[in-house]
Design a protein around this motif. Structure first.
Motif, PDB file in Angstrom:
ATOM      1  N   MET A   1      49.961  51.517  41.444  1.00  0.00           N
ATOM      2  CA  MET A   1      49.332  50.649  39.826  1.00  0.00           C
ATOM      3  C   MET A   1      49.602  51.959  39.135  1.00  0.00           C
ATOM      4  SD  MET A   1      45.356  49.074  39.126  1.00  0.00           S
ATOM      5  CE  MET A   1      45.841  48.510  40.301  1.00  0.00           C
TER       6      MET A   1
ATOM      7  N   ALA B   1      46.163  49.714  33.352  1.00  0.00           N
ATOM      8  CA  ALA B   1      46.659  49.820  34.332  1.00  0.00           C
ATOM      9  C   ALA B   1      47.477  48.333  34.372  1.00  0.00           C
ATOM     10  CB  ALA B   1      45.688  49.322  35.120  1.00  0.00           C
TER      11      ALA B   1
ATOM     12  N   TYR C   1      37.952  46.600  38.787  1.00  0.00           N
ATOM     13  CA  TYR C   1      38.946  47.801  39.254  1.00  0.00           C
ATOM     14  C   TYR C   1      38.643  48.770  39.780  1.00  0.00           C
ATOM     15  CZ  TYR C   1      42.719  44.843  36.550  1.00  0.00           C
ATOM     16  OH  TYR C   1      43.921  44.007  35.633  1.00  0.00           O
ATOM     17  N   TRP C   2      37.108  48.898  39.714  1.00  0.00           N
ATOM     18  CA  TRP C   2      36.454  49.387  40.559  1.00  0.00           C
ATOM     19  C   TRP C   2      37.177  49.860  42.036  1.00  0.00           C
ATOM     20  CZ3 TRP C   2      30.671  48.317  40.222  1.00  0.00           C
ATOM     21  CH2 TRP C   2      30.736  48.679  38.323  1.00  0.00           C
ATOM     22  N   GLY C   3      37.019  50.853  42.671  1.00  0.00           N
ATOM     23  CA  GLY C   3      37.644  51.385  43.868  1.00  0.00           C
ATOM     24  C   GLY C   3      39.054  51.160  44.264  1.00  0.00           C
ATOM     25  N   ARG C   4      39.562  51.644  43.246  1.00  0.00           N
ATOM     26  CA  ARG C   4      41.101  51.112  43.360  1.00  0.00           C
ATOM     27  C   ARG C   4      42.339  52.633  42.612  1.00  0.00           C
ATOM     28  NH1 ARG C   4      42.306  45.463  40.990  1.00  0.00           N
ATOM     29  NH2 ARG C   4      44.330  46.091  41.426  1.00  0.00           N
ATOM     30  N   GLY C   5      41.222  53.455  42.098  1.00  0.00           N
ATOM     31  CA  GLY C   5      41.526  55.025  42.043  1.00  0.00           C
ATOM     32  C   GLY C   5      42.254  54.580  40.012  1.00  0.00           C
ATOM     33  N   VAL C   6      41.560  54.141  39.396  1.00  0.00           N
ATOM     34  CA  VAL C   6      41.757  53.920  37.880  1.00  0.00           C
ATOM     35  C   VAL C   6      41.325  54.377  37.351  1.00  0.00           C
ATOM     36  CG1 VAL C   6      42.089  51.992  35.722  1.00  0.00           C
ATOM     37  CG2 VAL C   6      42.168  50.937  37.779  1.00  0.00           C
TER      38      VAL C   6
END
Length: 156
Positions: free
Chosen positions: A1, A61, A88-93
């Motif tokens: 992403m 993102a 988008y939590w937990g996706r490194g954003v």
């Protein structure tokens, strides 16, 4: 992403407002406006901070507006803050966005605060080099009570 930061546009504000009114995100963030559902107060706050010397950015993102990040406060006491849409939590954003913000704003020291039970936000801050310097208690509007918070510090 692909995560990028850009200046805040007027069209971002309704997205930020919607994100601010997610009940689960509010509870997790804890330290929120007294009445997040008050559009007039939200709009007045954003007008005020957009005219300040604070560094405000929209988080994108893959080109979509997914949150905001900022550095605010007086020199020597500047603090970081960020908000990322729950989808988008937990996706490194948040980590990618905060690392970009820290590159853009090289001044140090910087501080951060998080609810002591907000493990996701604390993980982001640790990954970006912040260290715990204090523990405190503060009134969390989103929870309607005083809770434990962690104060973190990033040195140059």
């Amino acid at each position: 992403m692909d995560v990028e930061l850009r200046e805040v546009h007027d069209s971002d504000l309704p997205v930020f407002y919607r994100q601010l009114n997610d009940p689960e995100a509010l509870r997790m963030a804890a330290f929120t406006p007294k009445d997040p559902d008050d559009w007039d107060a939200f709009d007045a706050r954003w007008r005020r901070i957009r005219c300040s010397g604070d560094v405000l950015r929209t988080i994108l993102a893959d080109g979509d507006v997914v949150g905001s990040a900022a550095v605010y406060g007086d020199p020597g006491e500047r603090e970081v803050t960020y908000w990322v849409d729950r989808a988008y939590w937990g996706r490194g954003v948040a980590t990618a966005a905060l690392l970009r913000l820290l590159t853009e704003v090289p001044e140090r020291p910087l501080y951060a605060r998080a609810a002591a039970d907000n493990e996701g936000s604390l993980r982001v801050l640790y990954k970006c080099g912040f260290l715990v310097t204090a523990h405190a208690r503060g009134f969390a509007n989103a929870r309607g009570e005083e809770i434990d918070e962690v104060v973190l510090h990033l040195e140059g």
